[in-house]
Design a protein around this motif. Structure first.
Motif, mmCIF file in Angstrom:
data_model
loop_
_atom_site.group_PDB
_atom_site.id
_atom_site.type_symbol
_atom_site.label_atom_id
_atom_site.label_comp_id
_atom_site.label_asym_id
_atom_site.label_seq_id
_atom_site.Cartn_x
_atom_site.Cartn_y
_atom_site.Cartn_z
ATOM 1 N N SER A 182 0.823 -1.200 0.000
ATOM 2 C CA SER A 182 0.000 0.000 0.000
ATOM 3 C C SER A 182 0.866 1.262 0.000
ATOM 4 C CB SER A 182 -0.920 -0.017 1.216
ATOM 5 O OG SER A 182 -0.147 -0.238 2.366
ATOM 6 N N ASP A 183 2.128 1.109 0.342
ATOM 7 C CA ASP A 183 2.992 2.277 0.419
ATOM 8 C C ASP A 183 3.792 2.400 -0.868
ATOM 9 O OD1 ASP A 183 4.620 4.336 1.178
ATOM 10 O OD2 ASP A 183 6.071 3.017 2.200
ATOM 11 N N PHE A 184 3.460 3.391 -1.687
ATOM 12 C CA PHE A 184 4.112 3.524 -2.985
ATOM 13 C C PHE A 184 5.175 4.617 -2.984
ATOM 14 C CE2 PHE A 184 -0.019 2.212 -5.376
ATOM 15 C CZ PHE A 184 0.049 0.987 -4.763
ATOM 16 N N HIS A 185 5.328 5.305 -1.871
ATOM 17 C CA HIS A 185 6.080 6.541 -1.883
ATOM 18 C C HIS A 185 7.539 6.348 -2.259
ATOM 19 C CE1 HIS A 185 6.284 10.762 -0.962
ATOM 20 N NE2 HIS A 185 7.459 10.546 -0.377
ATOM 21 N N HIS A 186 8.039 7.237 -3.076
ATOM 22 C CA HIS A 186 9.461 7.240 -3.391
ATOM 23 C C HIS A 186 10.094 8.385 -2.621
ATOM 24 C CE1 HIS A 186 13.241 7.106 -5.474
ATOM 25 N NE2 HIS A 186 12.881 6.012 -6.088
ATOM 26 N N TYR A 187 10.828 8.032 -1.601
ATOM 27 C CA TYR A 187 11.348 9.018 -0.660
ATOM 28 C C TYR A 187 12.372 9.933 -1.309
ATOM 29 C CZ TYR A 187 13.541 10.669 3.684
ATOM 30 O OH TYR A 187 14.042 11.410 4.695
#
Lengths: 957, 291
Positions: A758-763
């Protein structure tokens, strides 16, 4: 003739099923021998004069190995000397059942024409099929089948005795019972060792023999060193009941008496169990799947931070063991204890042939030597060889045969030599093997799926694609790049807006799902770039020609086209398959020159300027959102064109055009990621970069604090901003160092399947969604993304695996695929680093001793790690040594600082070191650094006279 | 049930014949028709038998599966019956035509065979209360020419005799969790004791007398029949009356006695035959369905 085979099987639900298979026997299975005039075969594998110099059988003969011989002695069977072998179907099936890697190797041998291996399908031959008798075990039945088939052959060949010099078959088995029965039935039968030793012309084969059980007993003392491994049934019930844990054994790189077992729990819940001491390690080897039992809490220990290497000659088993382990005990008293356990059994060995070098035994006549693997996590292996003197100084491969409980080291056998240590080709081979990079030439099956040359775009292709040949497209890449997978264009529209296009090589047009080419690429996962060598993911015809978007040729592309206003805001995005004709392939420097050269005003230059302008706006916007600009030093070698030795190295320079191309690639990747996720929320292949846990930043914060600089790590944005303002007067390099440190705090970016997470973030990029679309020639993930996007815009058809995503982890294809891609990606990076390290060593070997300035990057308990910006080189300066008492060291974790005698070292301190190549350990040559400045008596060394290139060693000719 | 139409004259002829102990096909009242038995005819069952009785043909297959014992009898396995009336046998069975007969037959079979006196159900227990063998007995009617019960019972007895149940053993781990392990030797299997398995003798009241093994024509002349299951010792384990007519107590007694006699006489040659076939082992010539 019809027979049926019956067996009972347990079903998953606990039931019992009786399964009946029909089995047809035939009378048209031929013997495969050239000598035979009876069989109506079209081609023969086995030669008529199957001669090999043996003092046991002076007549021509065919070999019939049994299953165990094939399983254990495949290394010998692979030797070109061994020819004319009959592989019975019974043997082939058993091998397949018991070991997939050996089966694959056996299949490869069989396919090799020169080896003259013939598969005889005895199980379907009317005269050689046998049914299992009551009271007979499956193994006995197979042994009997082998004997019956061998008997059939010997009778069959007897018919042609007159013109074959007494050609016959020789059964090879190591099973005493089988051998006896075979002798009783009048067969010629030898033990494998016996036979190989009789090959007078090829004594070197004896070395490759795997040790059989009887031999192992001779080689070791009878003293039992290790506890017995539990039987598999006990292990399984123990795991079920929770008294044992199952996990992957990971030996420590620095301490051979320590390892961790990684236990995969449910979901995120995985634990690590620490194992310490030889007894507790209990013969587990790195990467084995083992069962561990936790020790009672009061026996838990903390991981030691000492570096221990298993050195010295072959210790005669456990003499100094007490002493070895004492070193561990000291550190165990400290706090921070971890769950500790012991290995009770090995569930699955993960042995592969290991690269390394031989330590010649001091005893001259001895044929037993210890082998030291290149990978420090692998224990040393005892092998038996008579060619030790030739193998000394060579890189060799050795396979483990077993590890009896009475032996300090595992027993193994020599597989093959890779070449002299220190030679470039050998070392390259070693690092590819050690990093598990598939680097064999592409097989015929793979190449058969390549388009036929000469290739041209057909009218059908044209009809389905948008014709963009009129656009002024150009590519910008590093110099010497032949696999150009991206090209750009920019033009002004009539309404004043700008049209920007990113054109990516349409690799999926050539690589169709599921064929051998596709499978090979999926397995390779990525192209690996080493210094002076590229290991392609797809065959060169595609990578450097048909898919490469070279200038002035028509190429198929997958285009991502935006309409933007002058403020670089995207007004419209569209994707299309297209045909382009690049007008120029430029290097970064060339592109930069065109942009800067005000006199140039051609279409390409105008396009470049437009792109550059937009890229700057985009970059600003991205940084405002909190994208990180991190730094790691990358070096490039100037390679001598003839000797291929590095003659100079420089750190990579970044130009505006670098970031221009990068900016549009990021934009394309983000746009595509959004599109495929919208279209396929369950099965889009995306890339994420998780935010690092706050503890990762500790070292960065401490380091900055020592220079009175404050770094905020609450968010990517805060980090980026504080890095921007972090400056120390009179220390211009400080900011770069800080960014290098920050890079080390980051997590690995990974591919994943959108339905699984569910976590798609690209930091790092501060983007909510990201994927890889722009380099399909060198990354397989991009190929999947291309296929998804093509389906999304209706340009290509889908196929089941593409959308395959079940809820169960690892079973489904895309997730398994992304695991492989992540693994390959990581390994390719390691391989690249190793290649750079090796070339750095070569460079310093040629340059002799150098004195350089550097900065302290990390402070450790007994050493400092120094970075030399000029070479992008990191090295360790040790302050303690094994033989003599070291200086007084005080380590303060808060600083962190290390006080050596009177001098305290801080992070970022400027030091002067002398660099030389330490070749004392030829296997692990390393760069040695010694301190020159600051001068600490007894620690630092006087600056040696630098005579660059004075004593240039002979370069390998 | 498959029926034939019989004219009045035919009926009289049959009735009179039976009165004189001479039936249309030349048999006496207590004679069976020609019986053929072959076991192990379906390879993917655990036990099977094919029986032809006159023109009646039935095929029985037995599959053993692991199930949970019934709560009332935790240390016993059990049998399940299913009778499939193939439309091959008679066109009346087409569609769901054979369903009613199938249910009726299988209900009787439950009564006759699924008890511990007929089959040693305790030997089917693997671990009390947890696992037991369930024998699924599938009966397929291939052809109907009267006297289905008797043919089916002979076939079931033969199939049970032929049944080979893979031997399993229970391995218990430390926590008492049990795991069923199978032997990998296909010859390692358990046989059932079929000594007490009864056979069914159907007696048909025709006129004032009763006959065994009726043909369809004879059946048409009868109003009621008695189904008796008899063990080899002559013990009656079950009786049932079928058919619309009534039977007087005296004739019931007579019929039971006759059933005992016939049943006892049936068992001995059947067992001898089965054992003889078994002893041939692999040398046995298989006949199958085309022979």
């Amino acid at each position: 003739m019809l027979k049926s085979k019956t067996f009972v099987k347990k079903t998953r639900s606990g039931g019992v099923m009786k399964i009946v298979r029909e089995h047809y026997l035939r009378d048209d299975i031929w013997c495969g021998s050239e000598a035979c005039t009876e069989c109506k075969q079209e081609s023969t594998e086995l030669l008529k004069d199957a001669c090999i110099e043996s003092n046991l059988c002076s007549f021509p003969h065919y070999l019939v190995p049994d299953t165990n011989v094939v399983l254990h002695q495949i290394d010998v069977l692979e030797d070109p000397v061994i020819r004319n072998v009959i592989i019975l179907q019974t043997v082939l099936q058993e091998v397949r059942h018991r070991s997939a890697p050996v089966y694959k190797r056996l299949k490869d041998i069989i396919h090799e024409k020169e080896k003259h291996f013939y598969t005889f399908t005895n199980e379907h031959h009317r005269d050689t099929f046998i049914e299992r008798e009551p009271g007979e075990t499956a193994n006995d039945r197979n042994d009997r089948a082998i004997r019956v088939a061998a008997k059939w052959y010997s009778q069959h060949l007897k018919k042609f005795e007159a013109d074959t010099d007494g050609l016959c078959v020789v059964l090879l088995t190591n099973d005493q019972g089988n051998k006896q029965k075979a002798e009783e039935s009048g067969l010629l039968v030898y033990r494998f060792e016996e036979y190989i030793k009789s090959l007078i012309a090829n004594p070197e084969l004896v070395d490759r023999l795997a040790l059989s059980n009887n031999d192992k007993n001779e080689i070791t003392s009878s003293k039992v060193l290790f506890p017995e491994h539990l039987p598999l049934s006990r292990i399984q019930s123990g795991i079920k009941s929770g008294s044992f844990l199952q996990g992957t054994f990971r030996a420590s790189r620095d301490n051979y008496l320590e390892a961790t077992v990684f236990v995969q729990g449910e979901g995120e819940d995985s634990t690590e169990v620490l194992i310490q001491g030889l007894q507790n390690l209990n013969r587990a080897v790195h990467q084995d799947v083992v069962a561990v039992q936790l020790l009672p809490r009061n026996q838990w220990v903390a991981p030691s931070s000492v570096v221990l290497q298993d050195e010295g000659a072959a210790k005669d088993d456990a003499v100094e063991e007490g002493e070895e382990e004492k070193a561990l005990k000291i550190s165990a008293a400290e706090a921070a204890r971890k769950p500790t356990g012991k290995v009770v059994g090995v569930i699955k060995r993960n042995w592969r042939p290991f690269c390394g070098m031989l330590n010649i035994s001091q005893i001259k006549e001895s044929t037993r030597h210890l082998f030291t693997p290149a990978d420090r996590r692998i224990p040393r292996i005892r092998i038996e060889t008579r060619q030790a003197s030739t193998l000394a100084g060579q890189r060799i491969m050795v396979a483990i045969d077993g590890w009896p409980k009475s032996s300090r080291y595992p027993n193994g056998h020599f597989v093959r030599s890779l070449g002299g240590a220190g030679e470039k080709d050998t070392e390259q081979e070693v690092l590819l093997l050690e990093h598990d990079v598939p680097h064999q030439a592409f097989s015929q099956a793979v190449l058969s799926f390549l388009p036929k040359m000469p290739w041209a775009i057909t009218p059908e292709d044209m009809a389905k694609r948008e014709d963009l040949r009129h656009l002024t497209v150009c590519s910008v890449d590093p110099p010497g790049c032949t696999d150009i997978d991206d090209a750009l264009h920019c033009r002004e529209l009539e309404n004043g807006n700008l049209e920007v296009g990113v054109h990516i090589a349409d690799v999926t047009h050539f690589i169709r799902p599921g064929n051998a080419l596709d499978k090979e690429a999926a397995n390779r996962g990525t192209t690996v770039y080493l210094c002076g060598k590229r290991i392609d993911m797809v065959p060169e015809l595609l990578s450097s020609n048909l898919c490469s978007l070279r200038s002035n040729v028509e190429r198929l592309a997958f285009s991502c086209i935006w309409e933007m206003n002058q403020k670089a805001e995207i007004l419209k995005t569209r994707f299309t398959k297209s045909v382009i004709n690049s007008k120029a392939s430029l290097t970064y420097a060339e592109a930069q020159m065109r942009i800067d050269d005000v006199t140039k005003n051609d279409e390409t230059t105008k396009s470049l300027r437009g792109l550059n302008k937009l890229a700057k706006i985009l970059k600003r916007g991205r940084i405002e959102k909190g994208a990180l600009t991190l730094s790691s030093l990358e070096v490039r070698f100037h390679i001598d064109s003839e000797t291929h030795d590095p003659i100079d190295l420089q750190t990579k320079e970044l130009m505006e055009t670098n970031s221009m191309v990068e900016e549009f690639m990021l934009l394309a990747n983000i746009s595509v990621a959004q599109k495929i996720y919208d279209e396929f929320p369950e099965c889009a292949m995306l890339r994420k970069h998780p935010a690092p846990p706050p503890s990762n930043y500790d070292i960065l914060l401490k380091a900055a604090k020592s220079k009175d600089v404050e770094i905020h790590t609450d968010s990517a944005k805060a980090l980026a901003d504080s890095l921007d303002v972090a400056k120390v007067d009179g220390f211009p390099y400080f900011n770069t160092l800080l960014r290098i440190l920050a890079t080390r705090c980051m997590m690995q970016a990974v591919y994943f399947c959108s339905g699984m997470d569910s976590d798609f973030h690209h930091y790092g990029l501060a983007s909510p969604i990201y994927t890889h679309f722009t380099s399909p020639i060198r990354r397989y993930a991009d190929i999947i993304v291309h296929r998804l996007l093509a389906v999304a815009i209706g340009a290509d058809s889908t196929y089941p695996d593409l959308m395959d995503k079940h809820k169960h982890t690892d079973k489904h294809k895309q997730s398994a695929l992304s695991n492989n891609l992540n693994y390959r990606h990581k390994m390719s990076q390691y391989a690249q680093r190793a290649s750079v390290a090796f070339h750095t060593q070569l460079f310093f070997k040629n340059r002799g001793i150098l004195n350089e300035e550097g900065f302290v990057l990390f402070v450790r308990k007994n050493a400092i790690i120094v970075l030399i910006p000029k070479f992008g080189l990191e090295g360790t300066v040790f302050f303690d040594s094994k033989d003599k008492t070291g200086p007084n060291l005080v380590f303060d974790e808060e600083g962190p600082t290390l006080s050596v005698e009177q001098h305290a070292f801080h992070i970022f301190d400027k030091v002067k070191v002398t660099i030389s190549l330490d070749a004392s350990n030829i296997q692990h040559q390393k760069i040695r650094m010694a301190l020159i400045d600051p001068v600490i008596p007894g620690v630092s060394v006087p600056a040696p006279d630098v005579e660059p290139l004075a004593k240039k060693p002979k370069i390998d000719s | 049930m498959a029926t034939v139409k019989v004219s009045e004259a035919e009926k009289v002829y049959i009735l009179h014949g039976i009165r004189d102990d001479l039936r249309v096909d030349g048999r006496g009242c207590e004679d069976y028709r020609h019986v053929e038995i072959e076991t192990d005819v379906v390879s993917n069952t655990d036990g099977s038998a094919k029986v032809t009785l006159g023109y009646t043909a039935v095929l029985v297959g037995i599959k053993a599966d692991i199930g949970k014992p019934k709560p009332m009898v935790p240390n016993e396995g059990y049998l399940e019956f299913f009778v499939d009336c193939s439309a091959n046998a008679t066109p009346e069975f087409e569609g769901r035509g054979g369903e009613e007969l199938g249910t009726e037959l299988s209900n009787t079979l439950y009564k006759v065979f699924n008890n511990k006196h007929s089959v040693d159900l305790k030997s089917l227990c693997i671990s009390a209360g947890e696992h037991c063998w369930v024998l699924y007995v599938d009966v397929l009617l291939l052809q109907c020419d009267g006297n289905l019960y008797d043919a089916i019972s002979i076939a079931i007895k033969a199939a049970l005799f032929n049944t080979k149940i893979p031997r399993v053993h229970i391995s218990a781990d430390e926590e008492g969790g049990k795991e069923i392990e199978l032997s990998d030797d296909p010859y390692d299997c358990m046989r059932l004791d079929v000594e007490n398995v009864p056979c069914i003798v159907t007696l048909c009241k025709v006129g004032h007398r009763h006959v065994v093994d009726v043909t369809l024509q004879e059946k048409a002349c009868s109003v009621a029949s008695l189904i008796i299951s008899v063990t080899h010792k002559g013990t009656i384990t079950c009786t049932r009356k079928v058919g619309g007519g009534s039977l007087d107590p005296e004739s019931i007694f007579e019929m039971t006695e006759a059933g005992k006699r016939v049943g006892k006489a049936l068992h001995a040659p059947l067992m001898a035959l089965l054992q003889q076939e078994e002893s041939l082992g692999k040398k046995r010539q298989k006949v199958g369905f085309l022979g």
